[in-house]
Design a protein around this motif. Structure first.
Motif, PDB file in Angstrom:
ATOM      1  N   ARG A  72      67.119  32.585  -4.229  1.00  0.00           N
ATOM      2  CA  ARG A  72      67.091  31.905  -2.676  1.00  0.00           C
ATOM      3  C   ARG A  72      68.442  33.117  -2.260  1.00  0.00           C
ATOM      4  NH1 ARG A  72      68.059  27.735  -5.618  1.00  0.00           N
ATOM      5  NH2 ARG A  72      69.903  27.070  -5.851  1.00  0.00           N
ATOM      6  N   ASP A  73      69.505  32.901  -3.495  1.00  0.00           N
ATOM      7  CA  ASP A  73      70.772  33.915  -2.502  1.00  0.00           C
ATOM      8  C   ASP A  73      70.247  34.849  -2.142  1.00  0.00           C
ATOM      9  OD1 ASP A  73      71.682  31.319  -3.483  1.00  0.00           O
ATOM     10  OD2 ASP A  73      72.386  32.271  -5.808  1.00  0.00           O
ATOM     11  N   LYS A  74      68.781  35.783  -2.296  1.00  0.00           N
ATOM     12  CA  LYS A  74      69.249  37.512  -1.720  1.00  0.00           C
ATOM     13  C   LYS A  74      68.477  36.776  -0.449  1.00  0.00           C
ATOM     14  CE  LYS A  74      67.841  39.383  -6.165  1.00  0.00           C
ATOM     15  NZ  LYS A  74      67.115  39.934  -7.040  1.00  0.00           N
ATOM     16  N   LEU A  75      68.117  36.135  -0.099  1.00  0.00           N
ATOM     17  CA  LEU A  75      67.359  35.539   1.049  1.00  0.00           C
ATOM     18  C   LEU A  75      68.705  36.105   2.550  1.00  0.00           C
ATOM     19  CD1 LEU A  75      65.682  32.018   0.822  1.00  0.00           C
ATOM     20  CD2 LEU A  75      64.800  34.222   2.145  1.00  0.00           C
ATOM     21  N   PRO A  76      70.088  35.386   2.288  1.00  0.00           N
ATOM     22  CA  PRO A  76      70.562  36.113   4.091  1.00  0.00           C
ATOM     23  C   PRO A  76      70.639  37.487   4.358  1.00  0.00           C
ATOM     24  CG  PRO A  76      72.195  34.321   2.881  1.00  0.00           C
ATOM     25  CD  PRO A  76      70.743  34.966   1.654  1.00  0.00           C
TER      26      PRO A  76
END
Length: 164
Positions: free
Chosen positions: A46-50
């Motif tokens: 999820r930290d890759k989403l931005p």
């Protein structure tokens, strides 16, 4: 009835941000302009989403369209939760008259399997996968990977695609 101008693009984010972004770039460069983009990922990624969402926006803008982008985070390895979320999304998109393209390039097994299992009842016209023939290029932007090393495949078609 499905409206071909109302295109939804569903993509799966796993280990490789580049795999997702480069496949989206390839699809957009071939004229596919979705009105909505959905990025599914597992909690671990999820930290890759931005960064991925920022890249999707930049690519879309470069091709003169601006889709609505949503993300969905699924617990790690949760096939049942992924199956439920894909079914809900695909039902909603079908009701709203969308044609769905599914990109499984970067997806982990639970997400990719759940998505593919759900397509049987919905207006999915593409299951897209970008293969690289040489692994010396996995973490480079699309335009820096020689074209002959890329194979964009629509699993609902017969050949590698030039029009997606």
């Amino acid at each position: 009835m499905v409206n071909p101008r109302k295109i939804a693009y569903v993509t799966l984010l796993g280990r490789s941000e580049w795999a997702l972004v480069n496949t989206y770039y390839a699809v957009a460069s071939k004229g596919r302009k979705p009105k909505r983009v959905f990025v599914f990922t597992e909690k671990t990624y999820r930290d890759k989403l931005p960064r991925v969402i920022e890249a999707i926006r930049a690519i879309s803008e470069a091709y003169n369209f601006m889709p609505e982008i949503e993300s969905v985070v699924i617990p790690d390895n949760s096939f049942l939760e992924a199956d439920k979320k894909f079914k809900e999304l695909f039902q909603r998109l079908e009701k709203e008259g969308y044609t769905i393209g599914l990109d499984v390039t970067s997806g982990r097994k639970a997400l990719a399997t759940a998505a593919v299992v759900q397509i049987r009842d919905f207006p999915v016209d593409r299951i897209i996968y970008m293969a690289l023939l040489d692994m010396d290029f996995p973490d480079r932007p699309y335009m820096m990977i020689p074209r002959h090393m890329q194979r964009l495949k629509n699993f609902l078609g017969d050949e590698n695609v030039s029009e997606i």
